[in-house]
Scaffold this motif. Structure first.
Motif, PDB file in Angstrom:
ATOM      1  N   ARG A   1      -8.071   2.069  -3.386  1.00 28.73           N
ATOM      2  CA  ARG A   1      -8.988   1.528  -2.385  1.00 28.73           C
ATOM      3  C   ARG A   1      -9.803   0.339  -2.906  1.00 28.73           C
ATOM      4  O   ARG A   1     -10.939   0.107  -2.514  1.00 28.73           O
ATOM      5  CB  ARG A   1      -9.927   2.616  -1.871  1.00 28.73           C
ATOM      6  CG  ARG A   1      -9.208   3.804  -1.246  1.00 28.73           C
ATOM      7  CD  ARG A   1     -10.185   4.825  -0.761  1.00 28.73           C
ATOM      8  NE  ARG A   1     -11.021   4.283   0.309  1.00 28.73           N
ATOM      9  CZ  ARG A   1     -12.130   4.878   0.768  1.00 28.73           C
ATOM     10  NH1 ARG A   1     -12.519   6.003   0.224  1.00 28.73           N
ATOM     11  NH2 ARG A   1     -12.842   4.316   1.736  1.00 28.73           N
TER      12      ARG A   1
ATOM     13  N   SER B   1       0.832  -1.210   0.000  1.00 27.87           N
ATOM     14  CA  SER B   1       0.000   0.000   0.000  1.00 27.87           C
ATOM     15  C   SER B   1       0.867   1.262   0.000  1.00 27.87           C
ATOM     16  O   SER B   1       2.023   1.255   0.426  1.00 27.87           O
ATOM     17  CB  SER B   1      -0.913   0.011   1.224  1.00 27.87           C
ATOM     18  OG  SER B   1      -0.148   0.232   2.400  1.00 27.87           O
TER      19      SER B   1
ATOM     20  N   LYS C   1     -10.047  -9.534  -2.580  1.00 32.49           N
ATOM     21  CA  LYS C   1      -9.665  -9.348  -1.183  1.00 32.49           C
ATOM     22  C   LYS C   1      -8.865 -10.535  -0.691  1.00 32.49           C
ATOM     23  O   LYS C   1      -9.170 -11.672  -1.019  1.00 32.49           O
ATOM     24  CB  LYS C   1     -10.917  -9.190  -0.313  1.00 32.49           C
ATOM     25  CG  LYS C   1     -11.746  -7.961  -0.681  1.00 32.49           C
ATOM     26  CD  LYS C   1     -12.967  -7.859   0.211  1.00 32.49           C
ATOM     27  CE  LYS C   1     -13.798  -6.644  -0.140  1.00 32.49           C
ATOM     28  NZ  LYS C   1     -15.007  -6.549   0.699  1.00 32.49           N
TER      29      LYS C   1
ATOM     30  N   HIS D   1      -6.953   6.058   4.318  1.00 33.96           N
ATOM     31  CA  HIS D   1      -7.327   5.491   3.028  1.00 33.96           C
ATOM     32  C   HIS D   1      -6.106   5.119   2.196  1.00 33.96           C
ATOM     33  O   HIS D   1      -6.213   4.340   1.250  1.00 33.96           O
ATOM     34  CB  HIS D   1      -8.203   6.464   2.246  1.00 33.96           C
ATOM     35  CG  HIS D   1      -9.546   6.715   2.898  1.00 33.96           C
ATOM     36  ND1 HIS D   1     -10.360   5.699   3.332  1.00 33.96           N
ATOM     37  CD2 HIS D   1     -10.187   7.873   3.198  1.00 33.96           C
ATOM     38  CE1 HIS D   1     -11.463   6.207   3.869  1.00 33.96           C
ATOM     39  NE2 HIS D   1     -11.383   7.539   3.809  1.00 33.96           N
TER      40      HIS D   1
ATOM     41  N   ASP E   1      -5.398   1.472   2.083  1.00 33.52           N
ATOM     42  CA  ASP E   1      -6.242   0.662   1.205  1.00 33.52           C
ATOM     43  C   ASP E   1      -5.910   0.854  -0.270  1.00 33.52           C
ATOM     44  O   ASP E   1      -6.569   0.302  -1.138  1.00 33.52           O
ATOM     45  CB  ASP E   1      -7.722   1.013   1.431  1.00 33.52           C
ATOM     46  CG  ASP E   1      -8.143   0.783   2.874  1.00 33.52           C
ATOM     47  OD1 ASP E   1      -7.579  -0.143   3.502  1.00 33.52           O
ATOM     48  OD2 ASP E   1      -8.998   1.535   3.369  1.00 33.52           O
TER      49      ASP E   1
END
Length: 920
Positions: A747, A702, A794, A776, A779
């Protein structure tokens, strides 16, 4: 060289008065002197020549001389008297000056030779009526008085127009009336004797005769003011006014003064004067910043006014005497004569510094005699006391302040000016004390500082120094600021150093635009031992936000500053170590908190602000601004010039940390932006950053983790990537995306990457500012372009965080996930097989067979970077054998697991156990 000689009347020990009396009992009045003798001391000023021309043959207007006391009206009228009373002598005088001044027009001026001249100064009150002056002094006066008296008072109280006309026909007359206004205003009006009305009527009669029949009567009067009633009737006939204010007035007055004072000033050669004043003149040009194009004119002014400096004459004539009740030229002559008589013969020029405060014979006495102002006299006494204090307070005063009396004398004189020009700039004082020899700038600066610091009545206003009656609040403030005991005990304890730290932060932090982007942390006296103990809790590292770039200001330059900064980072900062920029002071400046000059200035500013709260009229607020703006800030602005940024981190041995350094050429609030530029343009390597981001893309990490990792130094001695701030780094990530190096999964909702055939600028405009903020970012993942992970799937984890699935054959299931070290036995118990090395190296141990003593260590769940630091704290280095290593991971993605396994070192076997979410 010219040896100037005073005129005879000025050579005595006691200066004779320069007041011009028409007549006196000792027969030495201006009208009683020989015409040639009086004209010998008379300079043909523009006003005198205008007077001669207005009263010459063929002229038809009365003459009015208008000017305050002491401007020379009486001398001018006496000269007119002699010129027309003795026209032969007058003609000779005009011819002589026409030759001296190279002006033939002077010889062409006409003089009235057919008039009987009557001159009277009315302020002596010898006459009750103006007509008595005429009747007593006119050749036919008594005859016409009898005619008027025979007419009787009932017929006329004032001699008639016809009577006076007939008398002047008998003998044309020039009537010179000095001090007419003084006499006129002394008249009273009563019902029985309206003397002022009679005088008003009579002067009107004379004015009309002088206008209509100038061949019979020439009328000249002097008044102080053009708006007075005494002048009004003369004004009705449009007289010729001589007001001493024309364009030639200043030049003429200067020439008149010099000619009046010296016998031989006209013989002084220009080249000789230039040679005498060469050093003074050059310093006047330099210190006064006189433009080249003006220097020739200024040189002419100096030659014209010598032996007096033109700036002295201007000071006396336009400023000092205007601010007093002095009688201008009359008193100025007395002052200048005393100056010349008491100045040192070797001095090249006479300046304001020659007004000696200690000599009883100096021109100060003449000046004060001319001043009807007790304040100015009191100020002289204070200046004398200031001089005494300076000479007593300064060690070796004879050598340390050799010009003390001259400087204080000059400043005192310049403090008598009108308010707007009161006092003096230091450069002007240096000019005043410069005579035959130049004064060294540095020596003068030190000498003046000694004088000002030890004087109680010298005040500083802007760039000017001023003598004042009241005590100098500045001197009082400094005396308190120098009191160390005051700042060690009581309410002010420690406030001097505290305020100095605040001032440093304010100077470097600058305006809002700087402070909004940069956090300036100025460490204090305990910077190296307990830095945060001197800060409020809300000011320490725990309260720092991520919006600003942090610059830590070190108060001194340690001898081994890289070693000191490395230790400081380890001991006093627990995270975000890579975000710090260190600002250090210049080499050789020492600890800022031990710099006495800076500490005293900071104390003075602090005290001034505190005292202003209780006394708003004493000027402490202005003193605070002055100390801060003119002295404290300039010293701080240039104090810090060295940037240090962490380059290689060594937690185990922080003394071996490596810092990249750079010299900073900017000052004050320009430093933070310059630091940012240096880090961004000179220390930050875009290729290293791109490689680092690409690594994150390979593992689908990320953006939040990227930014978090960049805040910390890279382990294992890898070069640190300089921290540019979250906004700047996010923008660079977006640019890499626009350049096709990476893709960004925003995200899990959309994939942002460059389109096929899309140029960088187009892609950049589309992507700029698209990255989210805050949590955020965790994500939003960095991926390789067209990565299969871009689907937004996911990761599957169990509720408890344990991995699912069945261990592959040959692995040792250990609760919690990944583990390593040792070769598992066939039973899967996890115990090492005989003949294996318990360190987990995978090779048989060789030795005595005795058990090696071990110590157990464990650490709670934390970040990889902190875990690495913990290992270093346990004393584990690359050569240290370890056994039974267990690394527990509660939850992770498949990509993270793959990366972890890929990075495991070769030569060691590992077992794996995890739980995986079931497929739908």
């Amino acid at each position: 060289m010219v040896d100037l000689q005073l005129r005879e009347e000025f050579k005595g020990k006691r200066l004779k008065g320069t007041t011009v009396d028409f007549t006196n009992q000792s027969k030495t009045g201006a009208l009683q002197r020989d015409a040639a003798d009086f004209l010998r001391i008379t300079y043909p000023s523009h006003d005198l020549l205008k007077t001669i021309e207005a009263t010459g043959p063929g002229q038809s207007r009365p003459l009015a001389l208008i000017g305050s006391r002491g401007q020379g009206k009486s001398h001018l009228m006496a000269a007119l008297y002699h010129l027309c009373k003795n026209p032969e002598v007058g003609r000779e005088w005009l011819d002589q000056w026409a030759d001296v001044l190279k002006n033939p027009k002077l010889a062409e001026l006409g003089l009235r030779e057919d008039c009987h001249v009557i001159a009277e100064s009315m302020h002596l009150q010898r006459y009750q009526y103006l007509w008595d002056v005429i009747f007593e002094n006119h050749p036919k006066g008594e005859v016409f008085r009898e005619i008027w008296e025979r007419m009787g008072d009932k017929k006329t109280n004032v001699p008639s127009y016809d009577l006076m006309y007939d008398m002047f026909k008998e003998q044309p007359t020039m009537l010179i009336v000095d001090e007419f206004q003084t006499w006129y205003e002394g008249l009273t009006n009563t019902k029985q004797y309206p003397r002022r009305n009679w005088a008003f009527i009579f002067i009107q009669i004379l004015s009309e005769i002088a206008q209509k029949h100038p061949e019979l009567l020439v009328l000249a009067v002097s008044v102080r003011e053009g708006s007075s009633d005494a002048y009004q009737q003369v004004r009705r006939v449009n007289p010729v006014d001589v007001d001493f204010k024309g364009p030639y007035a200043k030049r003429d007055r200067q020439r008149l003064l010099l000619y009046r004072i010296f016998e031989n000033r006209m013989q002084a050669h220009e080249d000789d004067i230039k040679l005498i004043i060469e050093n003074h003149l050059s310093e006047y040009f330099r210190l006064g910043n006189v433009p080249q194009q003006e220097q020739e004119k200024k040189t002419a002014d100096f030659v014209e006014s010598w032996p007096f400096a033109p700036h002295l004459l201007q000071l006396l004539d336009d400023q000092v005497l205007v601010a007093t009740d002095a009688q201008e030229a009359r008193d100025l002559i007395k002052i200048l004569v005393d100056l010349f008589k008491n100045h040192e013969p070797q001095d090249a020029i006479i300046t304001a510094a020659d007004f000696s405060l200690t000599s009883e014979k100096s021109a100060v006495g003449s000046l004060l005699d001319s001043v009807a102002n007790q304040e100015h006299k009191d100020l002289r006494e204070k200046a004398q006391r200031n001089l005494e204090v300076v000479l007593a307070a300064v060690p070796n005063a004879k050598n340390a302040v050799p010009h003390a009396e001259e400087i204080i004398s000059s400043l005192w004189l310049r403090s008598l000016n009108v308010e707007q020009l009161r006092g003096s700039e230091p450069e002007t004082l240096q000019i005043d004390i410069t005579r035959a020899n130049k004064i060294d700038d540095n020596a003068f600066e030190v000498e003046l500082a000694n004088i000002v610091d030890n004087s109680f009545n010298i005040h500083q206003v802007g760039g000017r120094l001023i003598f004042r009656q009241e005590e100098n609040a500045r001197a009082k403030l400094l005396s308190y600021a120098k009191n160390d005991k005051l700042f060690k005990e009581g309410e002010h304890a420690g406030q001097g150093l505290e305020h100095l730290a605040k001032e440093i932060r304010a100077v470097l932090g600058g305006d809002e635009s700087v402070s909004a982007k940069h956090r300036i942390v100025v460490l204090k006296t305990m910077w190296n031992n307990a830095p945060w103990s001197e800060f409020e809790e809300n000011q320490g590292p725990k309260a720092w936000d991520d919006k600003r770039l942090t610059t830590v200001v070190i108060p001194e330059l340690p001898e081994k500053h890289a070693e000191a900064l490395g230790k400081w980072l380890k001991e006093h900062l627990q995270d975000s170590r890579n975000t710090i920029r260190f600002l250090l002071p210049q080499k050789g400046t020492g600890n800022v908190y031990y710099d006495r000059d800076l500490v005293i200035l900071a104390r003075a500013v602090y005290l001034a602000n505190e005292w202003h709260k209780n006394d708003t009229k004493a000027g402490y607020a202005e003193l605070a601004r002055t100390f801060r703006k003119d002295e404290l800030i300039p010293k701080i602005r240039s104090r810090f010039d060295r940037l240090c940024v962490l380059s290689e981190w060594n937690y185990a041995e922080p003394a071996k940390c490596i810092f990249e350094e750079s010299k900073i050429d900017k000052q004050g609030d320009k430093i933070p932006e310059e630091i940012d530029r240096i880090v961004r343009e000179e220390m930050f390597i875009p290729e290293e950053f791109e490689e680092y981001v690409a690594m994150f893309a390979s593992d689908n990490e990320s953006v939040g983790k990227l930014l978090k990792d960049l805040r910390e130094p890279r382990p294992h001695g890898k070069p640190c990537i300089p921290w540019l701030g979250e906004t700047e780094l996010k923008e660079r990530v977006e640019k890499l995306c626009a350049d096709g190096v990476i893709a960004l999964n925003i995200r899990g909702t959309r994939l942002m990457q460059a389109k096929p055939g899309e140029d960088f600028e187009t892609a950049w405009r589309r992507m700029k500012g698209q990255l989210p903020t805050g949590t955020h970012l965790n994500d939003t993942t960095i991926q390789k372009p067209d990565s299969s992970a871009a689907s937004g799937g996911k990761p599957i984890v169990t509720e408890t965080g344990g991995a699912t699935g069945t261990p592959e054959p040959g692995t040792d299931p250990i609760s919690g996930g990944l583990f390593g070290g040792g070769t598992p036995d066939a039973t899967g118990t996890g115990e090492p097989q005989p003949g294996t090395d318990p360190t987990g190296s995978g090779t048989a141990g060789v030795g005595t067979g005795t058990a090696v003593p071990t110590t157990s260590h464990s650490a709670p769940a934390t970040s990889a970077l902190n875990l690495l630091g913990q290992i270093e704290d346990w004393g584990i280095n690359p050569g240290t054998p370890v056994t039974n290593v267990r690394v527990s991971v509660g939850q992770m993605t498949g990509a993270q697991l793959q990366k972890l396994i890929k990075d495991l070192p070769d030569g060691v076997t590992y077992s794996l156990e995890l739980e995986k979410e079931a497929d739908n």
